[in-house]
Design a protein around this motif. Sequence first.
Motif, PDB file in Angstrom:
ATOM      1  N   VAL A 363      35.732  74.868  72.302  1.00 27.81           N
ATOM      2  CA  VAL A 363      36.934  74.045  72.221  1.00 27.81           C
ATOM      3  C   VAL A 363      36.613  72.579  72.529  1.00 27.81           C
ATOM      4  O   VAL A 363      37.058  71.664  71.823  1.00 27.81           O
ATOM      5  CB  VAL A 363      38.019  74.579  73.168  1.00 27.81           C
ATOM      6  N   ASP A 364      35.831  72.346  73.558  1.00 31.14           N
ATOM      7  CA  ASP A 364      35.521  70.971  73.967  1.00 31.14           C
ATOM      8  C   ASP A 364      34.760  70.226  72.882  1.00 31.14           C
ATOM      9  O   ASP A 364      35.074  69.057  72.571  1.00 31.14           O
ATOM     10  CB  ASP A 364      34.710  70.975  75.268  1.00 31.14           C
ATOM     11  N   ARG A 367      37.085  69.561  69.772  1.00 30.17           N
ATOM     12  CA  ARG A 367      38.089  68.528  70.034  1.00 30.17           C
ATOM     13  C   ARG A 367      37.462  67.146  70.176  1.00 30.17           C
ATOM     14  O   ARG A 367      38.092  66.139  69.832  1.00 30.17           O
ATOM     15  CB  ARG A 367      38.880  68.885  71.297  1.00 30.17           C
ATOM     16  N   ALA A 368      36.222  67.092  70.614  1.00 33.43           N
ATOM     17  CA  ALA A 368      35.554  65.802  70.776  1.00 33.43           C
ATOM     18  C   ALA A 368      35.033  65.251  69.455  1.00 33.43           C
ATOM     19  O   ALA A 368      34.912  64.025  69.299  1.00 33.43           O
ATOM     20  CB  ALA A 368      34.400  65.931  71.774  1.00 33.43           C
ATOM     21  N   VAL A 373      41.863  68.054  65.505  1.00 34.24           N
ATOM     22  CA  VAL A 373      41.634  69.449  65.166  1.00 34.24           C
ATOM     23  C   VAL A 373      42.674  70.356  65.817  1.00 34.24           C
ATOM     24  O   VAL A 373      43.111  70.132  66.951  1.00 34.24           O
ATOM     25  CB  VAL A 373      40.208  69.885  65.591  1.00 34.24           C
ATOM     26  N   THR A 374      43.084  71.370  65.079  1.00 33.29           N
ATOM     27  CA  THR A 374      43.994  72.392  65.594  1.00 33.29           C
ATOM     28  C   THR A 374      43.185  73.658  65.867  1.00 33.29           C
ATOM     29  O   THR A 374      42.549  74.191  64.952  1.00 33.29           O
ATOM     30  CB  THR A 374      45.107  72.711  64.585  1.00 33.29           C
ATOM     31  N   ILE A 375      43.213  74.104  67.110  1.00 34.51           N
ATOM     32  CA  ILE A 375      42.514  75.337  67.481  1.00 34.51           C
ATOM     33  C   ILE A 375      43.558  76.371  67.871  1.00 34.51           C
ATOM     34  O   ILE A 375      44.373  76.146  68.775  1.00 34.51           O
ATOM     35  CB  ILE A 375      41.525  75.105  68.630  1.00 34.51           C
ATOM     36  N   TYR A 401      44.219  73.912  78.069  1.00 41.85           N
ATOM     37  CA  TYR A 401      44.087  73.459  76.685  1.00 41.85           C
ATOM     38  C   TYR A 401      45.425  73.350  75.952  1.00 41.85           C
ATOM     39  O   TYR A 401      45.493  72.707  74.907  1.00 41.85           O
ATOM     40  CB  TYR A 401      43.142  74.385  75.918  1.00 41.85           C
ATOM     41  N   PHE A 403      47.250  75.174  73.843  1.00 44.00           N
ATOM     42  CA  PHE A 403      46.994  75.409  72.421  1.00 44.00           C
ATOM     43  C   PHE A 403      48.283  75.285  71.610  1.00 44.00           C
ATOM     44  O   PHE A 403      49.332  75.814  71.997  1.00 44.00           O
ATOM     45  CB  PHE A 403      46.394  76.798  72.217  1.00 44.00           C
ATOM     46  N   THR A 446      53.719  70.146  71.081  1.00 46.50           N
ATOM     47  CA  THR A 446      52.430  69.508  70.792  1.00 46.50           C
ATOM     48  C   THR A 446      52.496  68.499  69.651  1.00 46.50           C
ATOM     49  O   THR A 446      51.518  67.796  69.387  1.00 46.50           O
ATOM     50  CB  THR A 446      51.375  70.576  70.437  1.00 46.50           C
ATOM     51  N   ALA A 475      45.239  68.414  59.681  1.00 46.79           N
ATOM     52  CA  ALA A 475      45.102  69.283  60.853  1.00 46.79           C
ATOM     53  C   ALA A 475      45.808  70.613  60.657  1.00 46.79           C
ATOM     54  O   ALA A 475      45.917  71.395  61.609  1.00 46.79           O
ATOM     55  CB  ALA A 475      45.648  68.584  62.093  1.00 46.79           C
TER      56      ALA A 475
END
Length: 717
Positions: A363-364, A367-368, A373-375, A401, A403, A446, A475
């Motif tokens: 995830v990190d 996202r970086a 990005v959509t997780i 996170y 989500f 979100t 996204a």
Amino acid sequence: MLDDIEDIVVDVDSDPAARRSQGSVVVKSFRRQQQQQHNQDSPATAAPAAEPLPSTSSASDHFLPGTASVFVKTWGCGHNNSDGEYMAGLLAADGYNVILEHSRAAEADVWVLNSCTVKGPSEQTFVNDINKGRAAGKKVVVAGCVPQASPSGGEWQGLSIVGVQQIDQVVTVVEEALKGNTVRLLRDAREVNDDGKKRKAGGARLDLPKVRRNPFIEIIPINTGCLNQCTYCKTKHARGDLGSYSPAEIVDRVTSVLSEGVQEIWLTSEDTGAYGKDIGVTIVDLLWAIIAAMEAHPSSPSAMLRVGMTNPPYILQHLDEIARVLAHPRVYAFLHVPVQAGSTRVLTDMRRLYTVEDFERVVDVLRANVPGVTIATDVICGYPTETEQDFDETMRVLEKYRFPVLHISQYYPRPGTPSARLKRIPTDIVKSRSRRATAFFESYTTYDALVGSRQSVLVTEQSADGVHYIGHNKAYHQVLVPKDARLMGRRVTVAIVRSGKHFLVGEVVDGEMARIDAEMAQEAVEAAAGETVLPKRLPKLVRIKRAVHTMSDDAGTDGASVDESASVAETGPGKCCGKCSAESGAAGCGSCACSHVVTAQSAHPALTRADGAELSLGTKRQDVLDHLSSRQAATAAASSAAAVEATTVGASHARESKKHGRSISGWRLAAHASITGMVGLWIWAYQPTPRWTAKLGIIALTLVGTEMALPLARSRR
């Protein structure tokens, strides 16, 4: 929510010995069990079209092949939906009338029920539909993961089964079912490697005919099965070990569907990250090959790729490359990565073969390195070995996170899985944990930061409320746009005016509709010149809960409705002046904003579906069209011959019946006269009086007169 998310199917680490579970759960091997089931329930030979089992009905039903109506219903993940579309396409290409709407199921002669085994409720719904079909007197054929995983299940005893890797044999199975026979095809598909060795294939060929429920979206399975054995997973029993399609076959399919005007390509499998481990390639190799094919295709500048669910172990090996892929302009910045539990101890008991730290690293990094990005992720509440402290760890991950897409499931033991033997946590505790996770997920939003922004969205779907169309931005956020048919299948810029928990609402910015009208006018010119044009029908099939409904296609800012009346013309938006000729082969008349187009794809009446779905004929298009034409001609000839035979036989029966009727009437008259005479003589012997003689005479005359009058009345009718 997402149609193609496999909630509970996962993958194994490249070095399983390094993460061997320390729990008490023993995972049994399903390879031997599946082989025993196949030996017991499948035909003795490897040929799919095996000899049918003994008939389950007293007499075979007479039918003309390809003339029956078949209702096809699918539950579950994107892979299952793709299988269902292929089976519908094969049946339609063979001449069968394929019904997808649940409201018309009663019209069908055969029900093909394509099942999902992930959770108990979906399996129970499948069983309920089997019983409904039987009660309605339908021929029922079962398919999908439920009967594949448990071929001896009592609920489908006596029914034909189409295995998950035998979907290309659905026509044979349906025809045998119509004859009253039972056929079970459960074997794995096999193919020969370059070194001459056989291996498990990905499944049926990808270039088969297919009925796309949404003409703009193609679901492509890239592999089947997985490499590990999660303790709660029933899908492993059905899909088995990993079997990957070759990159060349997948890329060929991508190129083919882009030529048909598809705008979104969804890659699906039980674990996309495991792709290619069995054939020496990687998921990254495949993704870059698909992107190259999409960029090289001349007629799909707006088409997008969506990557399916992957588990942490294999994506960790290619994390930086996956980030580069998701950042590419032709790929949605979206990925579904299930965590299932926030406790490494519980993950170990589940045999997930990764740690919470592994998941957090995925995830990190994404996202970086992938803007916006959509997780999406999944959690299971109440696994048998989960303690309150373990669930607190799960909540910590969710809170960290936040989500935007979260699938929350209560643990449900699946028969035959290792975890089903463990003592369950009390139901009230499981529900309490599920409510806790749900309450947190519903407590935040979100998408609020996007209100007021402009987003470029690709419009490909119709909303379940029938009021909006649905587009997605880079996204993969769901954006509701006005229901104007000119937008469908096109990229448009919208201003975000409102946000909800799961969606955004957009208004088309000034100048966009004029641009789209100009594009449509250019397409009309190209079509008139005989150049390639890719018209599409409006998608109307929408899943509402577990049922598929046909939504109305009335649209347009002026309240006009889309013209769907032409049998050979693809129809575009409203505002038609009525001057367009569907027979001219040109697109529109130049006087209005419509896009009536006749192409090779739409010219054959068999390809036109009132429900808005699209029959894709794959690489064997002309062969299938020739087969359909010959089948229809043969059916018409057979129907005509049957009608003539029925008329001839009916007339013969009428003549025989008339003669037979006269013969019966004569015998009845003689019998009644004899009985009356005998009774009269008997009474005369004991009562020789005129009164009784008169009574018997009247009775005799009445009987004789009745027998003489009835045949005369019948002959007059």
